[in-house]
Motif scaffolding. Structure first.
Motif, PDB file in Angstrom:
ATOM      1  N   SER A  58      49.492 -16.882   7.911  1.00 34.36           N
ATOM      2  CA  SER A  58      48.400 -16.184   7.210  1.00 34.36           C
ATOM      3  C   SER A  58      48.925 -15.421   6.006  1.00 34.36           C
ATOM      4  O   SER A  58      48.333 -15.466   4.910  1.00 34.36           O
ATOM      5  CB  SER A  58      47.690 -15.232   8.174  1.00 34.36           C
ATOM      6  N   ASN A  65      44.162 -10.029   5.725  1.00 40.39           N
ATOM      7  CA  ASN A  65      43.579  -9.253   6.821  1.00 40.39           C
ATOM      8  C   ASN A  65      43.772  -9.954   8.164  1.00 40.39           C
ATOM      9  O   ASN A  65      43.968  -9.294   9.195  1.00 40.39           O
ATOM     10  CB  ASN A  65      42.088  -9.019   6.567  1.00 40.39           C
ATOM     11  N   ASN A  66      43.698 -11.274   8.165  1.00 41.48           N
ATOM     12  CA  ASN A  66      43.905 -12.017   9.401  1.00 41.48           C
ATOM     13  C   ASN A  66      45.333 -11.822   9.922  1.00 41.48           C
ATOM     14  O   ASN A  66      45.557 -11.688  11.118  1.00 41.48           O
ATOM     15  CB  ASN A  66      43.630 -13.505   9.176  1.00 41.48           C
ATOM     16  N   ARG A 114      45.597  -8.398  11.511  1.00 45.19           N
ATOM     17  CA  ARG A 114      44.996  -8.352  12.841  1.00 45.19           C
ATOM     18  C   ARG A 114      45.940  -8.894  13.903  1.00 45.19           C
ATOM     19  O   ARG A 114      45.881  -8.481  15.069  1.00 45.19           O
ATOM     20  CB  ARG A 114      43.681  -9.138  12.852  1.00 45.19           C
ATOM     21  N   SER A 152      50.593 -15.251  12.239  1.00 46.39           N
ATOM     22  CA  SER A 152      50.529 -14.175  11.248  1.00 46.39           C
ATOM     23  C   SER A 152      51.389 -14.508  10.037  1.00 46.39           C
ATOM     24  O   SER A 152      51.002 -14.234   8.887  1.00 46.39           O
ATOM     25  CB  SER A 152      50.978 -12.854  11.872  1.00 46.39           C
ATOM     26  N   TRP A 179      41.419 -12.250  19.382  1.00 48.55           N
ATOM     27  CA  TRP A 179      41.716 -12.385  17.952  1.00 48.55           C
ATOM     28  C   TRP A 179      40.870 -13.495  17.337  1.00 48.55           C
ATOM     29  O   TRP A 179      40.227 -13.297  16.304  1.00 48.55           O
ATOM     30  CB  TRP A 179      43.204 -12.666  17.791  1.00 48.55           C
ATOM     31  N   LYS A 237      41.257 -12.288   2.692  1.00 49.10           N
ATOM     32  CA  LYS A 237      40.837 -12.688   4.033  1.00 49.10           C
ATOM     33  C   LYS A 237      42.033 -13.118   4.875  1.00 49.10           C
ATOM     34  O   LYS A 237      42.155 -12.725   6.049  1.00 49.10           O
ATOM     35  CB  LYS A 237      39.815 -13.824   3.933  1.00 49.10           C
ATOM     36  N   ASN A 238      42.913 -13.913   4.307  1.00 45.54           N
ATOM     37  CA  ASN A 238      44.102 -14.344   5.041  1.00 45.54           C
ATOM     38  C   ASN A 238      45.059 -13.180   5.287  1.00 45.54           C
ATOM     39  O   ASN A 238      45.705 -13.112   6.338  1.00 45.54           O
ATOM     40  CB  ASN A 238      44.813 -15.462   4.273  1.00 45.54           C
ATOM     41  N   ASN A 262      37.572 -13.197  14.645  1.00 44.47           N
ATOM     42  CA  ASN A 262      37.522 -13.897  13.356  1.00 44.47           C
ATOM     43  C   ASN A 262      36.260 -14.736  13.203  1.00 44.47           C
ATOM     44  O   ASN A 262      35.721 -14.863  12.097  1.00 44.47           O
ATOM     45  CB  ASN A 262      38.759 -14.788  13.200  1.00 44.47           C
TER      46      ASN A 262
END
Length: 228
Positions: free
Chosen positions: A123, A167-168, A171, A120, A13, A164-165, A17
């Motif tokens: 994020s 999507n993180n 993931r 997560s 992960w 972006k956060n 990134n």
């Protein structure tokens, strides 16, 4: 080997990134293309007085809020597993997927799983906060006055940071899947982690959505050049 298999999804992960920005220098990812569309969104929003932009931003925040709440529930579920570790070990034996792990191995694995869902959550909540700031800045735009390109770029950049956060956080869910396969065998966890990385790279750089978004970006660029 058991510890390596436990940490491998988390390492993949983080590696994804940090590695994707390097690949984006050679080929724009889907996220980069959508960032261009976010800039177009803000540029068009300053020229219209409709509630559409507020509705779009609200839909984005609703999705982020839902996933943030889900992360909290998953964190609580992992804590519950800690409190019922004996029952968990017995359940694994009954279903026949216990790979000979010790109680300590399972405790470490649950702790890493907990870390993934906590990250997560952070994020998603950061993305929610940034989308909230984006809505405020978008609402503060005065349509009757000329909005500078720098102001448009700044607001669009905040939207991109939020995405972006978001999507993180998504993931983290993907890499939680190998953590589940770990209970069958550590090698399956490693293989699933690599497959997940390959899947994410394909989705970002070679998927149908990437091709469609790139086509739209090219058409929009040509139209803007013709207007200019």
């Amino acid at each position: 080997m058991t510890l390596v298999a436990t940490l491998f999804p988390l390492v993949c992960w983080f590696a994804y990134n940090y590695g994707v920005p390097l690949l984006e220098k050679q080929r724009p990812s889907l996220s980069v293309i959508m960032s261009m569309q976010r800039r177009r969104w803000v540029a068009n929003a300053v020229n219209r007085e409709t509630p559409m932009d507020a509705i779009l931003a609200g839909n984005l925040m609703g999705s982020v809020s839902f996933l943030a709440s889900t992360s909290v529930l998953l964190v609580l579920a992992v804590f519950t597993a800690f409190g019922n570790l004996t029952a968990l070990m017995g359940t694994l034996d009954i279903v026949g997927i216990h790979a000979g792990y010790s109680t300590q191995d399972v405790q470490i694995h649950l702790f890493v799983t907990l870390a993934i869902f906590v990250l997560s959550f952070f994020s998603f909540t950061l993305a929610l906060r940034q989308f909230n700031h984006f809505c405020i800045l978008l609402g503060a735009i005065e349509q009757s006055q000329h909005t500078t390109r720098d102001e448009i770029d700044a607001i669009a950049h905040l939207n991109t940071l939020a995405a972006k956060n978001f999507n993180n956080g998504i993931r983290a869910y993907y890499f939680a899947v190998p953590m589940v396969f770990w209970f069958a065998t550590e090698w399956l966890s490693i293989v699933t982690s690599l497959v997940t990385v390959a899947f994410l790279i394909h989705r970002e750089f070679f998927s149908s959505a990437h091709r469609v978004a790139a086509s739209v970006a090219v058409l929009a660029s040509r139209r803007e050049q013709e207007r200019g």
